[in-house]
Motif scaffolding. Structure first.
Motif, PDB file in Angstrom:
ATOM      1  N   ASP A   1      38.639  44.556  34.392  1.00 48.73           N
ATOM      2  CA  ASP A   1      38.853  43.977  33.060  1.00 48.73           C
ATOM      3  C   ASP A   1      39.327  45.012  32.050  1.00 48.73           C
ATOM      4  O   ASP A   1      39.412  44.720  30.841  1.00 48.73           O
TER       5      ASP A   1
ATOM      6  N   HIS B   1      31.776  42.161  28.557  1.00 51.43           N
ATOM      7  CA  HIS B   1      32.155  40.970  29.311  1.00 51.43           C
ATOM      8  C   HIS B   1      31.053  40.625  30.296  1.00 51.43           C
ATOM      9  O   HIS B   1      30.543  41.507  30.992  1.00 51.43           O
TER      10      HIS B   1
ATOM     11  N   HIS C   1      29.512  37.089  32.935  1.00 52.97           N
ATOM     12  CA  HIS C   1      29.592  35.706  33.398  1.00 52.97           C
ATOM     13  C   HIS C   1      28.210  35.079  33.275  1.00 52.97           C
ATOM     14  O   HIS C   1      27.771  34.355  34.168  1.00 52.97           O
TER      15      HIS C   1
ATOM     16  N   HIS D   1      35.859  30.857  32.712  1.00 54.77           N
ATOM     17  CA  HIS D   1      35.643  32.249  33.097  1.00 54.77           C
ATOM     18  C   HIS D   1      34.270  32.744  32.625  1.00 54.77           C
ATOM     19  O   HIS D   1      33.320  32.745  33.406  1.00 54.77           O
TER      20      HIS D   1
HETATM   21 ZN   LIG Z   1      35.102  38.062  34.443  1.00 53.88          ZN
END
Ligand SMILES: [Zn+2]
Length: 228
Positions: free
Chosen positions: A80, A99, A101, A164
């Motif tokens: 990323d 970031h 999930h 995402h």
């Molecule tokens: Zn991701």
């Protein structure tokens, strides 16, 4: 480690902040990442790709330029990295990007549905709903563009990238981590509220008042960094 104390300090900070992602249950396996801008330099420090969280020591953090290229011959940076670099180029006020999930927030992203502002804690931290960003494939600048275009139009430091997961920004990397923790917390609570009926919206003027108080008054006056 380098011979540059300011870079080494950021390596230590970024390594330490990754432990918060596991502490709050925001990541599994090697998913998720934290980065920080090196103040006054065209550099950022980010998690290496595919390394276990237990092994994220300061010397394994990757120093990249703001085009996302590793500059010190370290491990390969997070996949990323391009998205983080795009945010730092486009938003000079941002000092940290996170970031994840995380489960409940990503469930909202999977539905393409913003999290409505129905809790005072949301008004405090996010200043309104947590918005949805566009669907974007990894690689290139599409994710970065989606983050910047969405967050430029909201007070929220968090965006749910559709199908995402969560990207957050902050004045510091610690502030971005806090936004990621709070995002998952409110995503979970509002999801649970939905099971029993329709959550009640907070009036826009009350959202404004809560946001203003929290951002400008809350916390220890002698130590304003604790707010972040
Ligand atoms: Zn991701």
């Amino acid at each position: 480690m380098s011979a540059e104390p300011e870079v080494d300090a950021i390596r230590e900070q970024v390594a330490r902040l990754h432990a918060e992602l596991t502490r709050y249950g925001l990541v599994v396996w090697t998913a998720g990442n934290v980065s920080a801008r090196v103040p006054g330099r065209e550099l950022m420090v980010i998690k290496p790709s595919g390394v276990d969280y237990d092994d994220l020591t300061p010397d394994r953090m990757v120093v990249c330029d703001l085009d996302g290229r590793s500059v010190t011959g370290d491990l390969a940076p997070s996949s990323d990295c391009a998205a983080h670099a795009y945010v730092y180029r486009a938003m000079p006020e941002v000092g940290g990007v996170v970031h994840t999930h995380s489960t409940y927030a990503s469930a909202w992203a999977a539905r393409g549905e913003p999290i409505p502002c129905v809790l005072t804690a949301m008004a405090d931290e996010f200043g309104g709903e947590i918005p949805i960003g566009p669907f974007a494939l990894i690689g290139g600048d599409d994710i970065g563009k989606g983050i910047v275009s969405t967050l430029s139009r909201h007070r929220s430091p968090a965006v749910l990238m559709r199908n995402h997961g969560v990207f957050t920004i902050g004045r510091t990397a610690r502030a971005a981590v806090k936004a990621a923790v709070m995002c998952e917390d409110v995503a979970r609570t509002v999801h649970i509220a939905r099971q029993l009926g329709e959550p009640v919206a907070i009036a826009p003027e009350d959202v404004d008042a809560l946001y203003d108080r929290y951002q400008n008054v809350y916390g220890q006056p002698e130590a304003p960094q604790r707010r972040s």
